[in-house]
Structures are given as structure tokens and as C-alpha cells.
Design an enzyme around this catalytic site. Structure first.
Site, PDB file in Angstrom:
ATOM      1  N   ASP A 266      14.549  -4.128   5.816  1.00 15.60           N
ATOM      2  CA  ASP A 266      13.667  -3.355   4.939  1.00 15.60           C
ATOM      3  C   ASP A 266      14.519  -2.927   3.744  1.00 15.60           C
ATOM      4  OD1 ASP A 266      12.228  -1.339   3.647  1.00 15.60           O
ATOM      5  OD2 ASP A 266      11.232  -0.692   5.488  1.00 15.60           O
TER       6      ASP A 266
ATOM      7  N   TYR B 214      12.045   4.356   9.045  1.00 16.71           N
ATOM      8  CA  TYR B 214      10.817   4.899   8.475  1.00 16.71           C
ATOM      9  C   TYR B 214       9.809   5.178   9.594  1.00 16.71           C
ATOM     10  CZ  TYR B 214       6.501   5.064   5.776  1.00 16.71           C
ATOM     11  OH  TYR B 214       5.311   5.447   5.234  1.00 16.71           O
TER      12      TYR B 214
ATOM     13  N   ARG C 180      -8.406 -14.623  -1.682  1.00 15.22           N
ATOM     14  CA  ARG C 180      -7.612 -14.137  -0.537  1.00 15.22           C
ATOM     15  C   ARG C 180      -6.476 -15.106  -0.243  1.00 15.22           C
ATOM     16  NH1 ARG C 180      -9.140 -15.788   4.089  1.00 15.22           N
ATOM     17  NH2 ARG C 180     -11.341 -15.284   3.883  1.00 15.22           N
TER      18      ARG C 180
ATOM     19  N   LYS D 292       7.176   1.834  -3.587  1.00 12.42           N
ATOM     20  CA  LYS D 292       8.313   2.671  -3.952  1.00 12.42           C
ATOM     21  C   LYS D 292       8.966   2.124  -5.222  1.00 12.42           C
ATOM     22  CE  LYS D 292       6.925   4.427  -0.088  1.00 12.42           C
ATOM     23  NZ  LYS D 292       7.509   4.069   1.193  1.00 12.42           N
TER      24      LYS D 292
HETATM   25  C1  LIG Z   1       6.995   3.735   2.508  1.00 10.38           C
HETATM   26  C2  LIG Z   1       7.837   2.868   3.344  1.00 10.38           C
HETATM   27  C3  LIG Z   1       7.272   1.879   4.139  1.00 10.38           C
HETATM   28  C4  LIG Z   1       5.771   1.696   4.264  1.00 10.38           C
HETATM   29  O1  LIG Z   1       5.206   1.207   3.092  1.00 10.38           O
HETATM   30  P1  LIG Z   1       3.704   1.546   2.599  1.00 10.38           P
HETATM   31  O2  LIG Z   1       3.643   0.890   1.270  1.00 10.38           O
HETATM   32  O3  LIG Z   1       3.578   3.030   2.552  1.00 10.38           O
HETATM   33  O4  LIG Z   1       2.777   0.958   3.600  1.00 10.38           O
HETATM   34  C5  LIG Z   1       8.127   1.059   4.862  1.00 10.38           C
HETATM   35  N1  LIG Z   1       9.460   1.215   4.809  1.00 10.38           N
HETATM   36  C6  LIG Z   1      10.049   2.169   4.059  1.00 10.38           C
HETATM   37  C7  LIG Z   1      11.535   2.284   4.048  1.00 10.38           C
HETATM   38  C8  LIG Z   1       9.260   3.033   3.303  1.00 10.38           C
HETATM   39  O5  LIG Z   1       9.838   3.976   2.585  1.00 10.38           O
END
Ligand SMILES: *Cc1c(COP(=O)(O)O)cnc(C)c1O
Length: 408
Positions: free
Chosen positions: A177, A107, A55, A202
């Protein structure tokens, strides 16, 4: 090896494949091993080779963290079990009462995390494209600005440098982000951001087979606080997930080139199509934030959104008609996806300042052949009878035009 890579002057594409990924010293294995051991031998109490308990630290995770930190031009990288786990870790930097300024097109899960989980943090949804208005009306208790660019799902582009300069004048942290752009197209730390966060689920992973999150920072004390929470709260990714993400990252630059050129092919079809009301793509000259995108991005990304004539019913009909674009949430992988944000990814934002138009369709344009993607959308928009995949025009590989970058 981040430093060594910089010394060697390696380009992004080379770093993605080699940083943190030297051949295994024990066996010579070229591919970073998946280290499943949860615990590590100590020669004497506290004397170990850098790992004690998985961890707190794991060799496969270190490889991923080292590599993506280099790609984001960051001194430190931390990986997490999901993008939201990464975001949660960042929000824990704030003391109760610290306001989060959130772009008004974010998001949905980020909005839910801030408004319903971190309830001790006040928040405001603001238009981050209007920096002058923001400067004139800056909430005094702001501790953090949370920005996405391009935003999800309207792909509005925020001038990172301008927002960071304003936030820093007021002593607030700036989180970007970078999920939609990826470090292949945009490196927010070089533009003044303090923290970069990713849903590695993603584009970084890129194959719709791993959920993950990533945080990149350059500041040593921020890194130390984040590292403490990563271990103390424990939302770490499994070694296999780290391996999958690292495998995805190796082809990130190549994939992004194709995502971008395919997105352009799709935009060419949509702009001026009689069923389409408006197209949202950062390369379009009248797109909100186009100038910022042209300044801070290498190319404009693989996400395309558009509104259709005929309202929500027509949008729902179109998303059900595509054959090659799969109707599904998520984005950023090799296969093309289509969705209806108001009823899917952004349903949790209904009634909030982040609500999205209900005739909006979002596309995650994959890396298939552009002709097949365009043909599929054409049949879905045209309202013609389903032809089936085989009805899509196919072009022999030898006849295909080059699909290299043709951006700004
Ligand atoms: C999908 C997404 C998230 C969240 O991520 P997870 O891996 O689903 O927890 C945050 N920001 C953006 C822009 C996203 O597309």
C-alpha cells in the site's frame, strides 16, 4: 505512451504531466477530455476503437491508468472507485484458505476488509519490521503479504526488498500500500513487490475532492486477472473522478516536496516540546525502520504522528484547539489535517492487534506556509488562549525561505 516516455527518457515530473495525456486527436484539446459516453459505436460487430462500454473501459480512465502505471514503473494500471474497492479487487486474487499476513500497524479499513468481509481468508497481524522473526515463524498457508510503508498511523517503515525476498521464497504475493509514500517518494515494484495499491483519495488526488483507488502491477497474468475482476465486479471510478485524479497527479512531485519540507518544520517544533512524549517521523534516526526508509525512499513524507503527555484527554483537547490544522479524517491533500486515530480513523481496530495508543495524534501536513503551521501547533500545544488565524505570524512571500527538498 508509457514505452515512448521511457524511450524519451522523461523524468518522473515530466511523465506525470504527459504520459497518457497527448492532445486529443479529434480536437487538439491539451487537457484530457472527460468522456461521459457509456457506450461506443462499433463499425461491425466487435469492430471498435478500443472501447465498448464504459465499465469495461473508458478513455479518461485509460489516461489515468496509463499515467500512474508509468509513475509506479508498472506495465499495467487499474483504477477503482475507492482505495478499498482496489484492495477488495486484489484480495479476490486469493483462493479461500489463503492466509494474508498483515503488518500489525495498518489502515483500519484494510484490517476491517480482510477480517470481516473476506472471511474465507485467514489472517495474521505480524511485525513486518522483524524479518528474521517472520522468517523463523512463517505460516505455511501464507498466500499474500500485505504491507504498508510508512504505516498508518505510526509511520513505521518496512524494508520492502527484504520482505519481498522472504515472501517469494515461500511463493507468496507481496502487496504494498503505497498511499503514504506515493510513487514520487518510493516505487515498490522496483524493490520486488508484486502489486502496488493506492487510496488515490489521498496524495494522488491531493485536493480532498475525489475518492478513488489504484492498482499497479507489472506481471501480465496478474494484470489480466485483476482486469477481469475490475470489470466483472464493476467497482470502477466515474470519468469525472478520473479527470480530477489525473489533474492532481500532474502536481504530485511538486506537492510532495513541500509536504516533506513542511513536515520537517513541524517535527522540529515537536521534538523536545514539553507537551510531547514521542514523535513518529521516518527521518528521525531512532524511528522504527529509519534505515529502510533512508534506503528505499527519496524523502520521508508529509505524515507526522506524536504522542502527548496527559493521555487521551489531553490529545483530544489539542486536536480541538488547532485553527489551521482542520480536525478531520483523511490525509494527503494540500490542506493540513489533524486527528485522533484511536477515536477516528482507527476506531475499528479497538481491541485488535492493530489498536493504537489513545494519546496519539496524527498530522497530515499540507502545503501551506510552514511558519503558519508551526505557529498553529505551538498555540494548540501550549494551551494558550485561541488567537485566531490572524494571530499566526505571516511572512511576506519575498521574505520566505526556499522550501525545496532537503532530504537524504
Ligand atoms: C484511506 C486509505 C485507504 C482506503 O482508501 P479509500 O479511498 O478511503 O477507500 C487504504 N490505505 C490507506 C493507507 C489509506 O490511508
Amino acid at each position: 505512451m508509457g514505452e515512448r516516455a521511457a524511450q524519451l527518457g522523461w523524468a518522473f515530473e515530466t511523465q506525470a504531466i504527459h504520459v497518457g495525456q497527448e492532445a486529443d486527436p479529434a480536437t487538439g484539446a491539451v487537457v484530457t477530455p472527460i468522456s461521459l459516453s457509456t457506450t461506443f459505436r462499433q463499425h461491425a460487430v466487435g469492430q471498435h476503437q478500443g472501447y465498448e462500454y464504459s465499465r469495461s473501459g473508458n478513455p479518461t480512465r485509460t489516461a489515468l491508468e496509463t499515467c500512474v502505471a508509468a509513475l509506479e514503473r508498472a506495465g499495467h494500471g487499474l483504477s477503482f472507485a475507492s482505495g478499498l474497492a482496489a484492495e477488495d479487487n486484489i484480495l479476490r486474487l486469493l483462493a479461500p484458505g489463503g492466509r494474508v499476513l498483515l503488518g500489525n500497524d495498518a489502515y483500519g479499513g484494510t484490517f476491517r476488509l480482510i477480517s470481516r468481509v473476506h472471511t474465507a481468508l485467514p489472517w495474521s497481524a505480524v511485525d513486518l519490521l522483524d524479518v528474521d522473526a517472520l522468517a523463523a515463524d512463517w505460516p505455511a498457508d501464507t498466500a499474500m503479504v500485505w504491507l504498508e510503508t510508512p504505516t498508518n498511523p505510526l509511520l513505521r517503515c518496512v524494508d520492502i526488498e527484504a520482505v519481498a525476498a522472504l515472501a517469494h521464497r515461500h511463493g507468496a504475493l507481496v502487496v504494498v500500500d503505497n498511499t503514504f509514500a506515493t510513487p514520487a517518494l518510493q516505487q515498490p515494484l522496483t524493490l520486488g513487490a508484486d502489486v502496488v495499491v493506492h487510496s488515490a483519495t489521498k496524495y494522488l488526488g491531493g485536493h480532498s475532492d475525489v475518492v478513488g483507488g489504484f492498482v499497479a502491477v507489472d506481471d501480465d497474468s496478474l494484470a489480466e486477472r485483476l482486469r477481469f475482476t475490475q470489470n466483472a465486479a464493476g467497482a470502477v471510478p466515474a470519468p469525472f473522478d478520473c479527470y480530477l485524479t489525473l489533474r492532481g497527479v500532474k502536481t504530485l512531485a511538486l506537492r510532495m516536496e513541500r509536504h516533506c519540507s513542511n513536515a520537517r518544520a513541524v517535527v522540529d517544533l515537536l521534538v523536545g516540546h514539553p507537551s510531547v512524549e514521542r514523535v513518529y517521523y521516518p527521518q528521525l534516526p531512532d524511528h522504527p525502520g529509519h534505515a529502510a526508509a533512508a534506503k528505499q525512499m527519496n524523502d520521508f513524507g508529509g505524515m507526522v504522528s506524536f504522542t502527548v503527555r496527559g493521555g487521551a484527554a489531553r490529545a483530544m483537547d489539542i486536536v480541538a484547539r488547532t485553527e489551521l490544522f482542520t480536525l478531520a479524517e483523511s490525509l494527503g491533500a494540500v490542506e493540513s489535517l489533524i486527528e485522533h486515530p484511536a477515536r477516528m480513523t482507527h476506531a475499528s481496530a479497538a481491541g485488535s492487534p492493530l489498536e493504537v495508543p489513545d494519546n496519539l495524534i496524527r498530522l497530515s501536513v499540507g502545503i501551506e506556509h510552514p511558519d503558519d503551521l508551526v505557529a498553529d501547533l505551538e498555540q494548540a500545544l501550549g494551551g494558550s488562549v485561541r488567537t485566531g488565524r490572524s494571530g499566526c505570524r505571516r511572512v511576506a512571500a519575498a521574505e520566505r525561505p526556499p522550501t525545496g527538498r532537503s532530504g537524504p
